[in-house]
Structures are given as C-alpha cells and as structure tokens.
Design an enzyme around this catalytic site. Structure first.
Site, mmCIF file in Angstrom:
data_model
loop_
_atom_site.group_PDB
_atom_site.id
_atom_site.type_symbol
_atom_site.label_atom_id
_atom_site.label_comp_id
_atom_site.label_asym_id
_atom_site.label_seq_id
_atom_site.Cartn_x
_atom_site.Cartn_y
_atom_site.Cartn_z
ATOM 1 N N TYR A 190 -3.157 -1.549 9.718
ATOM 2 C CA TYR A 190 -3.144 -2.018 8.327
ATOM 3 C C TYR A 190 -1.778 -1.778 7.680
ATOM 4 C CZ TYR A 190 -4.152 -1.952 3.307
ATOM 5 O OH TYR A 190 -4.116 -2.151 1.949
ATOM 6 N N SER A 198 0.840 -1.193 0.000
ATOM 7 C CA SER A 198 0.000 0.000 0.000
ATOM 8 C C SER A 198 0.876 1.244 0.000
ATOM 9 C CB SER A 198 -0.899 0.013 1.243
ATOM 10 O OG SER A 198 -1.547 1.261 1.386
#
Length: 271
Positions: free
Chosen positions: A176, A163
């Site tokens: 996350y 990400s």
C-alpha cells in the site's frame, strides 16, 4: 476562462459561478467529509462511488441541504482491464453533466481520493492484492487524471491522496505505502508538466483516521486507537472532518501558491 497566472478557485462572492470539484470515492469516509467541507465552503461537487448508490445519494442530499449542487457517478477504479476506455467514457459522462447541470465545460479541481487498505506482510502479500492496490492507487490515478485533464480548467487544482505511511513504516503496509510513494512522485511530475496551464498539484497525506479504512481497525479497535493517540503529538486519533477541512483549505483561493508539496495531516504522528 481563468487566466494562467490565477490559480485560485472562483467563489460565489466573486460573482462567478460556484466552483465544481470532482472527488473520487466521495460516498463515505474521507471522501464524504471532503465533499461536505467543500460544499460548506461554497463549491458544487461531483463525486464517484463504487457500488453503494443509496449511500452516495445520501451524500448528494446532504450537499444540497447546504445549498450546493451535487452529482454522484458510479465508477470502478480498481479494475485494470479496459481502464483507459472506461475512464474515457467517464470523462464523457462528466462533460455532459457539466454542460447540462452547470452550463460549464470544465471542472475547477480534481481530488484523487478513492482507495482501500490491504494489511499483509511482504512475505504474505499476494499478486492479486498487489495488482488491486496498483490499479486503484497508482495506475488508476494516473490514467483517470490523464482522461480528465481536458476537463480541468487552466488555473485549477489537483489534489492526490497519499498516506503518513510513506514517511513512517508500520509492518503490513509495504505494498500500500509503495503505491502511495508513487503518487507522491507523480504529483511532482504533474505539477511540473501542468505548470504552464497554471494548475497547482499537491499531495495530502493523512495519518491514522477513524474510518472504515482497513476494516475500521483504527476506529473500532480500542487498543490500536489508544496506541495511535499515544504516538500523536495532539494526543488523539484523527477524524474524517479533520481531513475534509484540510482539503477545503488547500482548494481555497488562499492556497493558490502552494504547489508540488506533500502536506501531512496527522496531528503529528511519530515525530
């Protein structure tokens, strides 16, 4: 079997069998876009889905409409208990499918894509949320890859999804992003250990994309969408097709010398 110094996926134009790519979480969002882009490039696709069988079968039909073969297999990735046994059984299912449908023994590439988003501050993140993210994004990737290594041909590819949030920090994504940071480290170790087999391993880090990820906030919240676009050099939010095309490019024969890298596909967010 492809020689160790040839880490390129065979293509139908070479006179070889079409490459078979396994994608986790291929029934929707980025995974669906990856599957369709790879099929358009000439690959057959095996992909997993968690619960939406009808949605998965729609993707199978779309891939077949492109002239390629596809198979959807149900797999629960986020459940920590019994993970290694579950993945061993999944590997057996894949092995049988390869033999019956493709008359081959191995896949050509693995894309570890499946994931979810949890938005919570460090102060508010629960142990249950943390464990779910860990099991799905890090532990699951580690042990599923381990289970599938015997089924990945020498000279093949692994692509792990990370990400943009590992490079820039936005409040609410600490847990996350921490898991995705672990994936980036794991990628380098996989590249080192699998190098003798000619297997290239890379990380792809998407920026903000218009999908249902995180409840579809980037897609459905106009204010957030405008903010992200204003912070992106190319002036818009990413689309699933943007990421699908990057995956197809990274798994193409032309990218065989790219290894142990983190490639960000964000349109230039926060630069």
């Amino acid at each position: 079997m492809t020689s160790l110094d040839s880490n390129t996926l065979p293509t139908p134009s070479d006179g070889a069998t079409a490459p078979v790519v396994l994608i986790t979480g291929g029934s929707r969002g980025l995974g669906r876009s990856m599957a369709l882009a790879l099929a358009a490039q000439g690959s057959d696709v095996v992909f997993t889905y968690r619960s939406q069988q009808a949605q998965a079968q729609e993707v199978v039909q779309q891939i077949e409409a492109l002239g390629r073969r596809a198979l959807a297999i149900e797999l629960e990735l986020g459940q920590g208990q019994g993970m290694t046994a579950r993945f061993a059984a999944f590997a057996d299912t894949v092995r049988e499918a390869l033999a019956q449908r493709w008359q081959v023994a191995q896949i050509d590439a693995l894309v570890n894509n499946a994931g979810i988003g949890v938005h919570a501050s460090v102060a508010d993140t629960t142990e249950e949320q943390f464990d779910l993210l860990f099991n799905l994004h890090l532990k699951g990737v580690f042990f599923l890859t381990q289970a599938l290594l015997p089924l990945l041909r020498d000279g093949g590819r692994i692509l792990n999804l990370s990400s943009g949030l590992t490079r820039f920090a936005l409040p609410g994504y600490a847990a996350y992003a921490s898991m995705k940071g672990g994936i980036e480290v794991l990628t380098r170790y996989l590249a080192k250990e699998l190098g003798p087999r000619g297997i290239a391993v890379n990380t792809l880090a998407p920026g903000a994309i218009e999908t249902d990820f995180g409840g579809g906030a980037v897609r459905d919240n106009p204010e957030l969408n405008r903010f992200v676009a204003s912070q992106t050099a190319l002036g818009r939010v990413g689309l699933p097709e943007d990421i699908g095309q990057v995956v197809a490019a990274l798994l193409s024969p032309a990218s065989g010398w790219v290894n142990a890298q983190r490639i960000e596909a964000s349109g230039g967010m926060f630069i």
